[in-house]
Write a protein that holds these residues in place. Structure first.
Motif, PDB file in Angstrom:
ATOM      1  N   SER A 193       0.926  -1.197   0.020  1.00 37.96           N
ATOM      2  CA  SER A 193       0.010   0.151   0.010  1.00 37.96           C
ATOM      3  C   SER A 193       0.665   1.231   0.035  1.00 37.96           C
ATOM      4  O   SER A 193       0.618   2.072  -0.705  1.00 37.96           O
ATOM      5  CB  SER A 193      -0.942   0.068   1.196  1.00 37.96           C
ATOM      6  N   LYS A 194       1.916   1.303   0.888  1.00 38.99           N
ATOM      7  CA  LYS A 194       2.717   2.460   0.981  1.00 38.99           C
ATOM      8  C   LYS A 194       3.573   2.706  -0.335  1.00 38.99           C
ATOM      9  O   LYS A 194       3.610   3.828  -0.712  1.00 38.99           O
ATOM     10  CB  LYS A 194       3.800   2.040   2.139  1.00 38.99           C
ATOM     11  N   LYS A 195       3.923   1.577  -1.111  1.00 38.15           N
ATOM     12  CA  LYS A 195       4.792   1.812  -2.279  1.00 38.15           C
ATOM     13  C   LYS A 195       4.044   2.286  -3.505  1.00 38.15           C
ATOM     14  O   LYS A 195       4.279   3.041  -4.128  1.00 38.15           O
ATOM     15  CB  LYS A 195       5.196   0.422  -2.605  1.00 38.15           C
TER      16      LYS A 195
ATOM     17  N   GLY B  18       0.227   3.024  -3.304  1.00 37.47           N
ATOM     18  CA  GLY B  18      -0.770   3.734  -3.026  1.00 37.47           C
ATOM     19  C   GLY B  18      -2.203   2.960  -3.630  1.00 37.47           C
ATOM     20  O   GLY B  18      -3.165   3.483  -3.623  1.00 37.47           O
ATOM     21  N   ARG B  19      -2.014   1.608  -3.473  1.00 36.40           N
ATOM     22  CA  ARG B  19      -3.221   0.849  -3.770  1.00 36.40           C
ATOM     23  C   ARG B  19      -3.172  -0.199  -2.650  1.00 36.40           C
ATOM     24  O   ARG B  19      -2.326  -0.922  -2.193  1.00 36.40           O
ATOM     25  CB  ARG B  19      -2.983   0.343  -5.042  1.00 36.40           C
ATOM     26  N   ASN B  20      -4.469  -0.851  -2.290  1.00 32.55           N
ATOM     27  CA  ASN B  20      -4.573  -2.134  -1.711  1.00 32.55           C
ATOM     28  C   ASN B  20      -4.160  -3.217  -2.589  1.00 32.55           C
ATOM     29  O   ASN B  20      -4.720  -3.386  -3.477  1.00 32.55           O
ATOM     30  CB  ASN B  20      -6.062  -2.340  -0.957  1.00 32.55           C
TER      31      ASN B  20
END
Ligand code: SF4
Length: 369
Positions: free
Chosen positions: A319-321, A323-325
């Protein structure tokens, strides 16, 4: 920030029958010219662009230990590297004696990776290796006088190899009091002697499933934890350099055919040794852009590489990398393999089960977007 450095030495005493690596038999003159070119390439990297203190340095090949100690010294003295880094050199039994190993340690190498492949002399001959099992065992014993971080490579699925050979190889390997074992199944590559024999129907390969099962069950029992599909280590002896590759580290590669990755772009150097030397001498670049990593390719790679490791991949890091789940992107494929018990999800991490590792390539291919 660069995490790791790789230096490629593309020379071997003899080409093995299965080998498709960028390596060849050469002469002293070309090897010496290559070392000079390599040093020029290293010096030409503007360090201001790479304000790094790498966690690892890796000399691979080919056979890096085909170089004279003075040549290795010239190369390593031009690399900015902290002695706390993991500094590995690949070596082949038959190319290093006790004195050479001592010199390697004094140069700062603190991890040795030995290409043993088998402890069966017949099989070693079939592979086209220059050493026999006695030489391999002597090299390990000599290496232990200077190194406390030793890895050996072993292979399975080899022509004329039986399950009993693999069992014996595992028994001998674990009795050596070493720290790391990499195990590779034979792959038949085009352009190799084995590739030609196989295409002509003249290479009979054994059923390797029981060999695989024996290795993956017995190395952990002997204290070598499986931390990646092909790699087993005693506690705290996982290869930092290889873990870097599997966790998306940025690396800088020097030498013919070496790859570099800065987090966005992957480049590779010209493979041909003579052209590499010629271009460096002419002050030309040897680096070619291989791939600009698209967001999709970055997600795929994150999954392929992360899932190769026993720890698997972190849902939060994804997610951090990106921006998506991860479940938005890969929900269907993750669900499918969770149901088949080939994947597991626990403590925020997704990882292959032991059965999943066996079918690794098929599962990983499903993560292509
Ligand atoms: S020693 Fe290693 S790199 Fe050299 S030919 Fe054999 S397998 Fe290839």
């Amino acid at each position: 920030m660069i995490d790791s450095i790789y230096v490629h030495i593309p020379f071997c005493a003899k080409k093995c029958n299965y080998c498709a690596f960028n390596s060849k038999v050469s002469n002293e003159e070309e090897i010496s010219a290559y070392v000079d070119a390599l040093i020029t390439e290293i010096k030409n990297i503007p360090y201001s662009l790479y304000p790094y203190s790498p966690i690892s340095l890796y000399f691979g090949g080919g056979t890096p230990t085909i170089l004279k100690i003075s040549q290795l010294e010239k190369i390593i003295s031009n690399l900015k590297i902290d002695s706390a880094a993991e500094i590995t050199i690949e070596a082949n039994p038959g190319t290093v004696d006790e004195n050479y190993l001592k010199n390697l340690r004094e140069l700062g190498f603190n991890r040795l990776s030995l290409g043993v492949q088998s402890f069966n002399d017949e099989i070693l001959k079939i592979l086209g290796r220059i050493h026999d099992s006695k030489t391999a065992l002597e090299t390990i014993q000599n290496a232990k006088k200077f190194f406390d971080n030793i890895s050996i490579d072993l292979m399975y699925g080899l022509p004329s190899q039986k399950l009993s050979d693999v069992q014996r190889a595992v028994e001998i390997a674990v009795a050596q009091d070493i720290q790391h074992i990499s195990i590779y199944g034979l792959e038949i590559e085009e352009g190799t002697n084995f590739g030609k024999l196989y295409a002509a129907g003249k290479l009979i390969l054994p059923d390797d499933e029981k060999m695989y099962d024996y290795i993956t069950e017995n190395l952990p029992r002997a204290g070598f934890q499986r931390y990646e599909i092909s790699n087993f280590a005693k506690k705290n002896f996982e290869s930092r350099h290889n873990l870097g590759y599997w966790t998306g580290a940025k690396y800088l590669g020097f030498g013919a055919g070496a790859h570099s990755y800065n987090g966005k772009i992957r480049t590779s150097n010209i493979r041909d040794v003579a052209t590499y030397i010629k271009k460096i001498r002419a002050g030309e670049s040897v680096s070619l852009v291989e791939e600009i990593i698209s967001p999709n390719a970055a997600m795929e790679e994150f999954c392929f590489l992360g899932l190769r490791t026993a720890k698997g991949l972190s849902v939060e890091t994804f997610s951090k990398k990106f921006g998506r789940n991860i479940f938005e992107v890969y929900g269907a494929v993750i669900d499918k393999y969770l149901k088949l018990e080939l994947l597991n999800f626990s403590d925020g991490r997704i990882f292959l089960t032991p059965r999943g590792m066996k079918l690794g390539n098929i599962i990983l291919a499903d993560f292509l977007l």
